[in-house]
Design an enzyme around this catalytic site. Structure first.
Site, PDB file in Angstrom:
ATOM      1  N   ASP A  72       0.151  -1.291   3.457  1.00 34.02           N
ATOM      2  CA  ASP A  72      -0.917  -1.413   4.651  1.00 34.02           C
ATOM      3  C   ASP A  72      -0.129  -1.432   5.986  1.00 34.02           C
ATOM      4  O   ASP A  72       1.076  -1.784   6.098  1.00 34.02           O
ATOM      5  CB  ASP A  72      -1.840  -2.405   4.427  1.00 34.02           C
ATOM      6  CG  ASP A  72      -1.021  -3.819   4.428  1.00 34.02           C
ATOM      7  OD1 ASP A  72       0.047  -4.089   3.818  1.00 34.02           O
ATOM      8  OD2 ASP A  72      -1.627  -5.103   4.777  1.00 34.02           O
ATOM      9  N   GLU A  93      -1.329  -6.606   2.557  1.00 34.33           N
ATOM     10  CA  GLU A  93      -0.573  -7.892   3.078  1.00 34.33           C
ATOM     11  C   GLU A  93      -0.806  -8.302   4.233  1.00 34.33           C
ATOM     12  O   GLU A  93      -0.683  -9.669   4.501  1.00 34.33           O
ATOM     13  CB  GLU A  93       0.983  -7.405   2.758  1.00 34.33           C
ATOM     14  CG  GLU A  93       1.993  -8.581   2.773  1.00 34.33           C
ATOM     15  CD  GLU A  93       2.183  -9.152   4.183  1.00 34.33           C
ATOM     16  OE1 GLU A  93       2.601 -10.215   4.191  1.00 34.33           O
ATOM     17  OE2 GLU A  93       2.267  -8.109   5.145  1.00 34.33           O
TER      18      GLU A  93
END
Length: 396
Positions: free
Chosen positions: A80, A138
């Site tokens: 991400d 995350e």
């Protein structure tokens, strides 16, 4: 096999860089990484592996071998991006306004995709199972790892490995930390409700800003007077919303902050003391308070035995891609890899990625709009983790 693996990875360095640049140009925010997840899943299509998608969200888990005997080792990389407007000026800079791979997750994903592909080709020589975790979310609490661990996808994993690129070290340098490695983190929000009034008549009001100012200064005594000096932690008030007019006493203020701790025991102390301080504000200032804690990641704890083995694998490896393997201090950064290490013995270590040709020794850290890496670090990560895989399974 080690020699074959290193030769394969060396030959595919440019492919790793190309994948990293593609991902860098097309970042997606945490929990919205549908296109990235599809890109990763498509990479593994028509390969002799089991591919699970939408694991705990957008995660993709690839199983190599699925052997009935031998250990199962998991390798994890996150994918991400962050809500940051990129300022690098790179030719492959983000094409998504306000979104940027400013933490190196594009490099993490690129190294692991190519390493996994090489391991798939060599899987007949691996006496066990490898689970490749491409993880979402995350960067945004509570973290995608938490949702993955709430499934049964990793129930059979014996050990887990993860890495992160950091620009405080040059490419070729790897750092590790045994035991408590990275801090846990919890955010808090405090609303202090007083009574508004005119600045000329403070006795007719109840100033929430005064109570908030007392809270900010007294908060630091928790660490200085309530915590063992040998324990590591931090408390920060990062936002104090008390804006008003010069002659108006605010009715209420809102403060937001962050607690960091290297052990769950320290979190319990900080949380208890924080609540006591807030309760004291009500008694001392006659205000009303609302305190909310937002779940963050627990501390990352590196299994000492596995970490010792990882260091041994790296320092006795066959490659010349490493310049040094050094011990790292504890880091106060937050990492949801901690959810894995709560249940699975793991080792999370660091790959140097300081860009070449930096000017005036200015290095832009992770989460900065000008963050960039030395792309040689991608190959270093692939080879280092490849060495760990070979060492773990006793492969010569």
């Amino acid at each position: 096999m080690r020699e074959k693996l290193m030769t394969m990875l060396e030959a595919r360095k440019e492919e790793m860089i190309a994948i990293r640049r593609h991902l860098h140009a097309h970042p997606e925010l945490s929990y919205h990484e549908e296109k990235t997840a599809a890109y990763i899943a498509d990479f593994y299509q028509r390969k002799a592996v089991d591919v699970q998608t939408d694991v705990g969200g957008n995660a993709v888990i690839v199983t190599i071998n699925d052997a009935s005997s031998g250990d199962t080792l998991a390798l994890r990389a996150d994918f991400d991006a962050l809500p940051i407007e990129e300022e690098t000026g790179l030719p492959f800079a983000s094409t998504s306004p306000g979104v940027m791979h400013a933490c190196g997750h594009d490099a993490h994903t690129a190294y692991l995709m190519v390493l996994a592909d090489c391991l798939i080709e060599l899987k007949a020589e691996i006496p066990g199972t490898i689970k490749v975790i491409h993880q979402h979310g995350e960067e945004a609490p509570p973290g995608g790892a938490k949702f993955i661990m709430e499934t049964e996808a990793l129930a059979d994993v014996d050990h887990i490995i993860g890495i992160h690129v950091f620009p405080d070290r040059p490419a070729g340098e790897v750092a590790y930390r045994s035991g408590a490695a990275m801090a846990g983190g919890t955010q808090f929000k405090l609303i202090i409700q007083g009574v508004g009034g005119h600045g000329s008549s403070p006795h007719k009001a109840n100033d929430a800003i005064v109570a908030g100012a007392y809270f900010v200064t007294t908060l630091q005594t928790i660490l200085s007077r309530r915590v063992n000096p040998f324990e590591a932690g931090a408390i920060t008030v990062g936002s104090f919303d008390g804006k008003g007019s010069f002659n108006v006493i605010n009715d209420a203020v809102t403060l937001e902050g962050d607690m960091r701790y290297m052990t769950t025991g320290l979190f319990e102390v900080l949380s208890k003391e924080l609540h006591q301080l807030v309760n004291g504000l009500e008694e001392l200032f006659g205000v009303q308070t609302t305190l909310t804690l937002f779940e963050g990641c627990p501390p990352v704890y590196n299994d000492p035995e596995l970490t010792s083995s990882v260091v041994d694998y790296l320092t006795t490896g066959i490659g010349d891609y490493l310049t040094d393997v050094v011990e790292s201090p504890m880091l106060t950064g937050n990492e949801d890899f901690a959810y894995y290490t709560q249940k699975i013995p793991g080792c999370f270590f660091y790959i140097g990625c300081r860009p070449k040709g930096i000017v005036n020794n200015v290095v832009y850290d992770n989460h900065h709009p000008k963050f960039d890496i030395d792309e040689e670090a991608i190959s270093v990560a692939a080879k280092a983790v490849g060495e760990v895989v070979c060492g773990y399974f006793g492969i010569e």
